[in-house]
Design an enzyme around this catalytic site. Structure first.
Site, short mmCIF file in Angstrom:
data_model
loop_
_atom_site.label_atom_id
_atom_site.label_comp_id
_atom_site.label_asym_id
_atom_site.label_seq_id
_atom_site.Cartn_x
_atom_site.Cartn_y
_atom_site.Cartn_z
N LEU A 101 0.83 -1.14 0.01
CA LEU A 101 -0.04 -0.06 -0.19
C LEU A 101 0.83 1.24 -0.01
O LEU A 101 0.59 2.26 -0.83
CB LEU A 101 -0.97 -0.15 1.12
CG LEU A 101 -1.87 1.26 1.42
CD1 LEU A 101 -2.84 1.41 0.34
CD2 LEU A 101 -2.55 1.16 2.87
N TYR A 118 -2.78 -10.87 14.70
CA TYR A 118 -2.79 -9.67 13.82
C TYR A 118 -4.43 -8.91 13.80
O TYR A 118 -4.43 -7.77 14.34
CB TYR A 118 -3.06 -9.95 12.35
CG TYR A 118 -3.02 -8.76 11.04
CD1 TYR A 118 -2.40 -7.99 11.16
CD2 TYR A 118 -4.44 -9.24 10.32
CE1 TYR A 118 -2.62 -6.85 10.21
CE2 TYR A 118 -4.65 -8.22 9.59
CZ TYR A 118 -3.65 -6.93 9.30
OH TYR A 118 -4.06 -6.05 8.28
N LYS A 158 -5.17 -5.24 15.73
CA LYS A 158 -5.91 -4.31 15.09
C LYS A 158 -7.24 -3.93 15.97
O LYS A 158 -7.73 -2.73 15.97
CB LYS A 158 -6.28 -5.08 13.56
CG LYS A 158 -5.05 -4.93 12.60
CD LYS A 158 -4.72 -3.48 12.16
CE LYS A 158 -3.52 -3.71 11.28
NZ LYS A 158 -3.11 -2.41 10.85
N1 SER Z 1 -4.73 -8.56 3.71
C1 SER Z 1 -4.89 -8.92 5.24
C2 SER Z 1 -4.31 -9.96 5.57
O1 SER Z 1 -4.56 -11.09 4.66
C3 SER Z 1 -5.97 -8.37 6.05
O2 SER Z 1 -6.08 -7.02 6.48
O3 SER Z 1 -3.78 -10.12 6.40
#
Ligand code: SER
Length: 318
Positions: A13, A140, A144
């Site tokens: 990104l 993850y 978040k």
């Molecule tokens: N694209 C990310 C992932 O697959 C999800 O936010 O970890």
């Protein structure tokens, strides 16, 4: 005059967003930073090497360049996070808290991405609402969700102008993602254009919410440029564009490359995908700041198959 720092500018990104911010604000007003060496995609920008765990270095960069906004994109994604959960937690949380602290001290506007990974097995899977059950079961997703709470906290307690989106899987052709569960939907185009068969690590009927990179950039910049009083959600906004399964993206590619074929060998990432929504209700973002996407699966596929061939040899050399 905005002065913008992008943290994680070498990433999937970051490399595209840095260039778009340069077009909007002038390249000299955008500072790229990353823990790794600069990539060629951001060679037009001043670059500062930065480990976001180092708060002193972050503060120095903010002061030296008179920064007014930070896009903090550095994080360990879902699949990679499961390999080393404590490391992923530490990096994702310490990085965000360092950014929020410097925002508080220096009155900065912050962009920080959240993810569909904040949802979990008990979340309603179809048209997942903005406010709902959230029981993420990846490190993850846990980081978040905790990060969303910290963003709202810094806004409520200290008035920090922090803004966030819960990105679906992001699909672009200019750079490669790393360590995510949705990455297959980028890799698949590379295989198709190289005339190679694709082995998918998810089963053929696994639906996930996804978004084309140009829509993700539009969503991010629309959010960051909206008047502050339009931003009613200071945790993170649901945003959605496309939902599809591996079988459907294969069919979309086969419309243009009929000989393309795929097989399915689900691995540990299947369980991660199964814990996430199939589709997302983003009506709050649409109402608050006018979000709407431009790309569906076929339009995205045509755009990638048209533009990726010119870049394939660069990826091979990298
Ligand atoms: N694209 C990310 C992932 O697959 C999800 O936010 O970890």
């Amino acid at each position: 005059m905005e002065r913008i720092l992008v943290i994680g500018a070498c990433g999937q990104l970051g490399s595209e967003l840095t260039n778009e911010l340069g077009r909007l604000f002038g390249n000299s007003n955008v500072i790229a930073s990353d823990i790794s060496q600069p990539v060629s995609a951001i060679s037009d920008f001043t670059f500062e090497q930065l480990d976001v765990m180092n708060a002193d270095r972050l503060n120095d960069i903010v002061k030296t360049h008179s920064i007014t906004q930070i896009y903090h994109l550095a994080a360990i994604l879902s699949a990679k996070g499961e390999e080393n959960p404590k490391w992923a937690w530490n990096l994702n949380m310490t990085g965000l808290l360092n950014v929020l602290e410097t925002a508080k001290e220096n009155q900065l506007r912050i962009y920080w991405p959240s993810s569909i990974a904040v949802f979990g097995p008990s979340t309603p899977r179809a048209n997942t609402p903005q406010d709902t059950v959230m029981d993420p079961n990846t490190v993850y997703g846990i980081s978040k969700l905790a990060g969303e709470r910290w963003c709202e906290y810094y806004h409520e307690k200290y008035g920090v102008d922090v803004r966030s989106l819960r990105y679906p899987g992001l699909i672009g052709y200019k750079s490669l993602p790393g360590g995510g569960t949705t990455d297959y939907a980028v890799d698949i185009y590379h295989k198709a254009l190289r005339n190679e068969p694709f082995e998918c690590f998810l089963s053929e009927d696994t639906y996930l919410p996804m978004m084309y990179m140009s829509d993700a950039i539009k969503a991010t910049l629309d959010l960051m440029q909206a008047p502050a009083d339009h931003i009613k959600v200071r945790s993170s906004y649901n945003v959605s564009a496309i939902s599809f399964s591996p079988k459907e993206i294969v069919a979309a590619i086969q419309k243009e490359i009929p000989e393309f074929s795929a097989s399915y060998e689900p691995d540990f990432r299947q369980a991660i995908a199964d814990s996430w929504p199939d589709s997302i209700d983003d009506s709050v973002a649409r109402n608050d700041w006018g979000w709407s996407p431009n790309y569906d699966l076929d339009k995205m596929t045509s755009d990638i198959l048209e533009n990726l061939p010119a870049l394939l040899s660069e990826f091979e050399q990298a």
